[in-house]
Motif scaffolding. Structure first.
Motif, PDB file in Angstrom:
ATOM      1  N   GLN B  48       0.839  -1.180   0.000  1.00  0.00           N
ATOM      2  CA  GLN B  48       0.000   0.000   0.000  1.00  0.00           C
ATOM      3  C   GLN B  48       0.881   1.238   0.000  1.00  0.00           C
ATOM      4  OE1 GLN B  48      -1.431   1.731   3.350  1.00  0.00           O
ATOM      5  NE2 GLN B  48      -2.671   3.202   2.227  1.00  0.00           N
ATOM      6  N   ARG B  55       3.264   2.434   2.890  1.00  0.00           N
ATOM      7  CA  ARG B  55       2.614   2.426   4.209  1.00  0.00           C
ATOM      8  C   ARG B  55       2.321   1.006   4.688  1.00  0.00           C
ATOM      9  NH1 ARG B  55       0.974   7.211   6.542  1.00  0.00           N
ATOM     10  NH2 ARG B  55       1.799   8.958   5.330  1.00  0.00           N
ATOM     11  N   ASP B  97      -5.537   7.269   3.793  1.00  0.00           N
ATOM     12  CA  ASP B  97      -4.433   6.357   4.089  1.00  0.00           C
ATOM     13  C   ASP B  97      -4.943   5.079   4.741  1.00  0.00           C
ATOM     14  OD1 ASP B  97      -1.632   6.509   6.423  1.00  0.00           O
ATOM     15  OD2 ASP B  97      -1.947   5.281   4.651  1.00  0.00           O
ATOM     16  N   THR B  98      -5.895   5.231   5.626  1.00  0.00           N
ATOM     17  CA  THR B  98      -6.407   4.048   6.321  1.00  0.00           C
ATOM     18  C   THR B  98      -7.923   4.032   6.261  1.00  0.00           C
ATOM     19  OG1 THR B  98      -6.538   5.209   8.449  1.00  0.00           O
ATOM     20  CG2 THR B  98      -4.480   4.098   7.936  1.00  0.00           C
ATOM     21  N   GLY B  99      -8.482   2.923   6.637  1.00  0.00           N
ATOM     22  CA  GLY B  99      -9.928   2.837   6.794  1.00  0.00           C
ATOM     23  C   GLY B  99     -10.657   2.252   5.621  1.00  0.00           C
ATOM     24  N   VAL B 100     -10.004   2.156   4.476  1.00  0.00           N
ATOM     25  CA  VAL B 100     -10.688   1.566   3.317  1.00  0.00           C
ATOM     26  C   VAL B 100     -12.098   2.149   3.209  1.00  0.00           C
ATOM     27  CG1 VAL B 100      -9.299  -0.500   3.105  1.00  0.00           C
ATOM     28  CG2 VAL B 100     -11.156  -0.470   4.719  1.00  0.00           C
ATOM     29  N   PRO B 101     -13.054   1.883   2.335  1.00  0.00           N
ATOM     30  CA  PRO B 101     -13.006   0.730   1.440  1.00  0.00           C
ATOM     31  C   PRO B 101     -12.146   0.983   0.205  1.00  0.00           C
ATOM     32  CG  PRO B 101     -15.016   1.926   1.061  1.00  0.00           C
ATOM     33  CD  PRO B 101     -14.322   2.614   2.196  1.00  0.00           C
ATOM     34  N   LEU B 102     -11.816  -0.068  -0.445  1.00  0.00           N
ATOM     35  CA  LEU B 102     -11.005  -0.016  -1.631  1.00  0.00           C
ATOM     36  C   LEU B 102     -11.862  -0.147  -2.881  1.00  0.00           C
ATOM     37  CD1 LEU B 102      -8.130  -2.408  -0.533  1.00  0.00           C
ATOM     38  CD2 LEU B 102      -8.241   0.080  -0.325  1.00  0.00           C
TER      39      LEU B 102
END
Lengths: 113, 113
Positions: B48, B55, B97-102
Motif C-alpha cells: 500500500q 505504508r 491512508d487508512t480505513g478503506v473501502p477499496l
C-alpha cells in the motif's frame, strides 16, 4: 493478525431462492468487514461494509449482512436470487492499521433457472 | 468518472524476466494498494502506498517492489519471474491512508511460462 473463513467454496441456489453465504473471521482488534463480488474477468466490486454502529448492513443489489460479534460471523444474505447474482463472492476483514484487507478464499454462487 | 485503470490487461512473460504493471487511481484518491490473486484463491495484499510513501507491505519476497508517482499513479515491479507469479494482479485506490473501502481495477492477468 486476522483471518477469514468462507464455508462452502460453491453454493448453488434456484432463481428466487434465499442466498446465504457464510463468513467467519478472526481479528485481534474490532474488525472492519466487507463483502466483495467478482464477475468473470473483472476486478472486485464492493457489495457492503461494516465498520461501526448498526450491525445489520444493507448493500447494493439487495444484499445484506449481519455482524455478530459473539459468533465472529458476517454472513451475506439476499432474499431472492437472480440469475445475474451468479459470481464469486469474497468476504474480507481489515484489522490492525486498517490498511490491508485479508480475504477469504471465496464462494462461487451458481443460480439455477 | 473513470474508475481504477490498469495496464496492460494481459501479458505473458518467461521465467527469469522482469515485469512492470501500471495503475491509475480514481481521481482524487491518494492511496494505491496492490493485491495478487492466484487462480481459485482470494486476493493477497502486496503493498500500500499513500502520498508516494510505502505504508504497508504484505508477505512477499523482495523481488516485488512498487512505487507511487506525484500524480498518485503507481507501478508494481516483479523481478526474476517464477511460474508461481502467474496470477491476476489487482490495483485498488482509496481516498484516505487508512480505513478503506477499496475501489478495485479489473486487474492485469500475468502468465509466466
Amino acid at each position: 493478525a486476522q483471518s477469514v473463513t468462507q464455508l462452502g467454496s460453491h453454493v448453488s441456489v434456484s432463481e428466487g431462492a434465499l442466498v446465504l453465504l457464510r463468513c467467519n473471521y478472526s481479528s485481534s482488534v474490532p474488525p472492519y468487514l466487507f463483502w466483495y463480488v467478482q464477475y468473470p474477468n473483472q476486478g472486485l466490486q464492493l457489495l457492503l461494509k461494516y465498520t461501526t454502529g448498526a450491525t445489520l448492513v444493507k448493500g447494493i443489489n439487495g444484499f445484506e449482512a449481519e455482524f455478530k460479534k459473539s459468533e465472529t460471523s458476517f454472513h451475506l444474505t439476499k432474499p431472492s436470487a437472480h440469475m445475474s447474482d451468479a459470481a464469486e463472492y469474497f468476504c474480507a476483514v481489515s484489522g490492525t492499521g486498517r490498511r490491508a484487507l485479508t480475504f477469504g478464499s471465496g464462494t462461487r454462487l451458481q443460480v439455477q433457472p | 468518472d473513470a474508475g481504477v485503470t490498469q495496464s496492460p490487461t494481459h501479458l505473458i512473460k518467461t521465467r527469469g524476466q522482469h515485469v512492470t504493471l501500471r495503475c491509475s487511481p480514481i481521481s482524487g484518491h491518494k492511496s494505491v494498494s496492490w493485491y495478487q490473486q492466484v487462480l481459485g484463491q482470494g486476493p493477497q495484499f502486496i503493498f500500500q502506498y499513500y502520498e508516494k510513501e510505502e505504508r504497508g507491505r504484505g508477505n512477499f519476497p523482495d523481488r516485488f517492489s512498487a512505487r507511487q508517482f506525484p500524480n498518485y499513479s503507481s507501478e508494481l515491479n516483479v523481478n526474476a519471474l517464477l511460474l508461481g507469479d502467474s496470477a491476476l494482479y489487482l490495483c485498488a485506490s482509496s481516498l484516505a491512508d487508512t480505513g478503506v473501502p477499496l475501489h478495485f481495477g479489473n486487474g492485469t492477468r500475468l502468465t509466466v511460462t
